[in-house]
Design a protein around this motif. Structure first.
Motif, mmCIF file in Angstrom:
data_model
loop_
_atom_site.group_PDB
_atom_site.id
_atom_site.type_symbol
_atom_site.label_atom_id
_atom_site.label_comp_id
_atom_site.label_asym_id
_atom_site.label_seq_id
_atom_site.Cartn_x
_atom_site.Cartn_y
_atom_site.Cartn_z
ATOM 1 N N ASP A 95 40.979 -4.043 -28.287
ATOM 2 C CA ASP A 95 41.257 -3.961 -26.849
ATOM 3 C C ASP A 95 40.504 -2.746 -26.317
ATOM 4 O O ASP A 95 41.050 -1.656 -26.206
ATOM 5 C CB ASP A 95 42.768 -3.844 -26.626
ATOM 6 N N ASP A 152 39.360 -1.570 -23.582
ATOM 7 C CA ASP A 152 39.691 -0.799 -22.383
ATOM 8 C C ASP A 152 41.160 -0.371 -22.322
ATOM 9 O O ASP A 152 41.610 0.185 -21.319
ATOM 10 C CB ASP A 152 39.317 -1.590 -21.120
ATOM 11 N N ASP A 189 43.908 -1.823 -21.825
ATOM 12 C CA ASP A 189 44.775 -2.352 -20.762
ATOM 13 C C ASP A 189 45.813 -3.329 -21.301
ATOM 14 O O ASP A 189 46.518 -3.990 -20.534
ATOM 15 C CB ASP A 189 43.953 -2.990 -19.633
ATOM 16 N N MET A 234 45.372 -6.075 -22.896
ATOM 17 C CA MET A 234 44.871 -7.439 -23.078
ATOM 18 C C MET A 234 43.685 -7.385 -24.027
ATOM 19 O O MET A 234 42.683 -6.715 -23.756
ATOM 20 C CB MET A 234 44.441 -8.019 -21.727
ATOM 21 N N PRO A 235 43.763 -8.077 -25.163
ATOM 22 C CA PRO A 235 42.678 -8.006 -26.144
ATOM 23 C C PRO A 235 41.348 -8.494 -25.567
ATOM 24 O O PRO A 235 41.318 -9.352 -24.675
ATOM 25 C CB PRO A 235 43.151 -8.932 -27.260
ATOM 26 N N ASP A 236 40.275 -7.935 -26.098
ATOM 27 C CA ASP A 236 38.941 -8.364 -25.664
ATOM 28 C C ASP A 236 38.797 -9.880 -25.741
ATOM 29 O O ASP A 236 38.271 -10.518 -24.823
ATOM 30 C CB ASP A 236 37.858 -7.726 -26.559
ATOM 31 N N GLU A 243 40.524 -11.518 -22.869
ATOM 32 C CA GLU A 243 39.866 -11.263 -21.581
ATOM 33 C C GLU A 243 38.552 -12.032 -21.475
ATOM 34 O O GLU A 243 38.177 -12.484 -20.388
ATOM 35 C CB GLU A 243 39.622 -9.764 -21.400
ATOM 36 N N ALA A 263 36.807 -7.342 -20.119
ATOM 37 C CA ALA A 263 37.202 -6.653 -21.346
ATOM 38 C C ALA A 263 36.775 -5.187 -21.362
ATOM 39 O O ALA A 263 37.198 -4.430 -22.235
ATOM 40 C CB ALA A 263 36.638 -7.375 -22.569
HETATM 41 CA CA LIG Z 1 41.545 -5.152 -22.655
#
Ligand SMILES: [Ca+2]
Ligand SMILES: [Ca+2]
Ligand SMILES: [Ca+2]
Ligand SMILES: [Ca+2]
Length: 497
Positions: A426, A428, A430, A432-434, A437, A445
């Motif tokens: 992840d 960034d 945030d 939510m996994p790359d 995203e 991502a």
């Molecule tokens: Ca993310």
């Protein structure tokens, strides 16, 4: 804010690189591995799997929190830590802790005979509003396994109880075997839960507000629940604070090995009036409920009875605050249209959420409890054992045949959760996994965009991810008709009382 919980430890050091449940629950600041300011609305997501043993209270008093157990690779179980003294609740929202969502979490307290307390609850809502518990497994309390004093709240798709009942640490009594309790509560929905194995308080509700507004109308909807193996007070509805406006639809109460004939108030729901205060009448809509006392749902009043000391004439006996006392006795129970408190815009339960009691049983046995994890379905050994126990009407191991237990170990033990994998990449941070995203448009991502809502549906990106993990896209409507679990026979094969 998004707290990516990367440690099962119960610590709170902002700069140690560990992000813990306590830091998220208390909205504490974090400086490492990335910055999170204190006191903000937040999502608690889990990069780890296993047991979090709380060593002191972690009361949620900062509003807006979403505890997302479905993000854990293999599941999360909260337990009472050895240093938590006096023992108190595990997940607890209280004054200030409004707007909380708990999903796919196991909260299992456990015995504490060396640290007595009257507050050993697995989950407690303590005069808080706007609460949702969805797919939780709340067990092994020593006071209750789930206690709620709340307004505008829902408990759904959850497994409540058993308590650890005997000599387990309740400070006022050596025996306390009461599981599911709401007093007072208003605008409460209890739907598709399993409440099991206790002496009292299978589903116990006292509609009303805090502070008390005596005689007001207070709405509660009790839909599709399965109550199993209570000795007395399998269900209770009290009018001591308010005029209850209650819908009971498609609920089941069945006997188990501890059931005794003639238990006090051991009906699907017993009407209770506190003779020392006031009886504010009742307005109850009953449809399609089944219990040891009515083998046919056509006998809709047969699901109900009177708690000891409450009489047909006393359910509406007060001289002030009376509401709708034109009928008394079991005539307060009617069948037909759902009832709504005055001022309720319309009934918010949609017709497609309602199924007959048999399908409700299948749904509960198929889906209740914490059953979604990042890596798929993850109903654990504890929930599996207790679901199988209902399906087979307490085939071996007969945990409670000779008496209520004093330890978790004697009650079948804690969860055996396995980490099925490490954290998702992840980039960034945030939450939510790359990979997720990159799969969908509207998220990036490489940009912290958890709070963005590019499709304008009211759900920010992080909640789109959390809902996707929880399978809401397939479950939202379909769950109500897709339960296919094997059912026990009527009243577990015992004759109608
Ligand atoms: Ca993310
Ligand atoms: Ca830390
Ligand atoms: Ca992003
Ligand atoms: Ca959205």
């Amino acid at each position: 804010m998004v707290y990516k919980i990367n440690s099962l430890e119960d610590s709170a050091n902002p700069g140690d690189g560990k992000i813990t449940y306590r830091e998220c629950a208390l909205a504490l600041s974090v400086t490492s591995p990335y910055q999170i300011p204190a006191g903000r609305p937040r999502y608690c997501v889990f990069e780890v799997s296993g047991a979090i043993e709380l060593q002191s209270p972690a009361f949620i008093q900062t509003p807006h929190i979403y505890i997302a157990g479905q993000t854990s690779p293999g599941g999360i179980e909260f337990r009472l830590g050895a240093n938590y003294a006096p023992a108190d609740s595990l997940i607890d929202t209280r004054r200030g802790g409004d707007h909380a969502i708990i999903r796919h979490i196991r909260a299992r307290l456990g015995e504490h005979p060396d640290r007595p307390s009257p507050n050993g609850d697995a989950i407690r809502w303590n005069s808080t509003n706007f609460q949702i518990a969805d797919h939780v497994s709340a067990m092994f309390g020593t006071d209750e396994s789930f206690e709620g004093g709340c307004q505008t709240c829902t408990v759904q798709w959850s497994i409540i109880g058993p308590n650890i009942c005997r000599d387990a640490g309740h400070s006022s009594t050596s025996f306390h075997c009461k599981t599911f309790f709401f007093k007072p509560a208003k605008d409460l929905t209890l739907a598709y839960n399993l409440s099991q194995h206790g002496e009292q308080r299978g589903i116990n509700i006292a509609p009303g507000s805090f502070p008390f507004n005596y005689g007001e109308e207070a709405q509660i909807d009790v839909i599709g629940n399965f109550v199993y193996n209570f000795v007395q007070e399998s269900g209770l509805v009290s009018n001591q604070y308010a005029h209850p406006i209650v819908n009971y639809i498609s609920n089941t109460t069945y006997e188990g090995p501890r059931f005794v004939t003639g238990g006090n108030g051991n009906f699907g729901a017993a009407l209770y009036t506190n003779v020392d205060t006031f009886g504010h009448g009742f307005r109850i809509n009953a449809q399609d409920n089944i219990s040891p006392f009515n083998s046919s749902t056509a006998d809709f009043k047969g699901y109900f009875g009177f708690f000891k000391g409450t009489t047909p004439g006393s359910v509406c006996n007060a001289s002030n605050g009376l509401k709708d006392c034109s009928v008394t006795g079991l005539d307060v129970v009617r069948s037909g249209r759902m009832v709504s408190a005055r001022g309720a815009a319309r009934n918010w339960l949609q017709s497609w959420m309602l199924v007959d009691y048999r399908q409700a049983q299948r749904n509960v046995l198929s889906f209740a409890g914490a059953d979604r994890c990042r890596d798929g379905r993850c109903r654990d050994n504890v929930d599996e054992m207790f679901i199988e126990d209902v399906q087979t009407c307490d085939r071996s191991p007969r945990l409670f045949e000779s008496g209520w237990t004093s330890t978790v170990a004697a009650t079948g033990g804690y969860a055996r959760l396995r980490s099925t994998g490490g954290p998702s990449v992840d980039s960034d941070n945030d939450g939510m996994p790359d990979a997720w995203e990159n799969q969908f448009s509207g998220t990036n991502a490489n940009v912290w965009d958890a709070n963005d809502d590019p499709d304008g549906d009211g759900y920010p990106n992080i909640e789109e991810y959390l809902n996707w993990l929880a399978n809401d896209h397939t479950r939202y409507r379909d769950i109500y008709n897709s339960g296919n679990a094997t059912l026990p026979p009527y009243n577990c094969g015992k004759p109608r009382r």
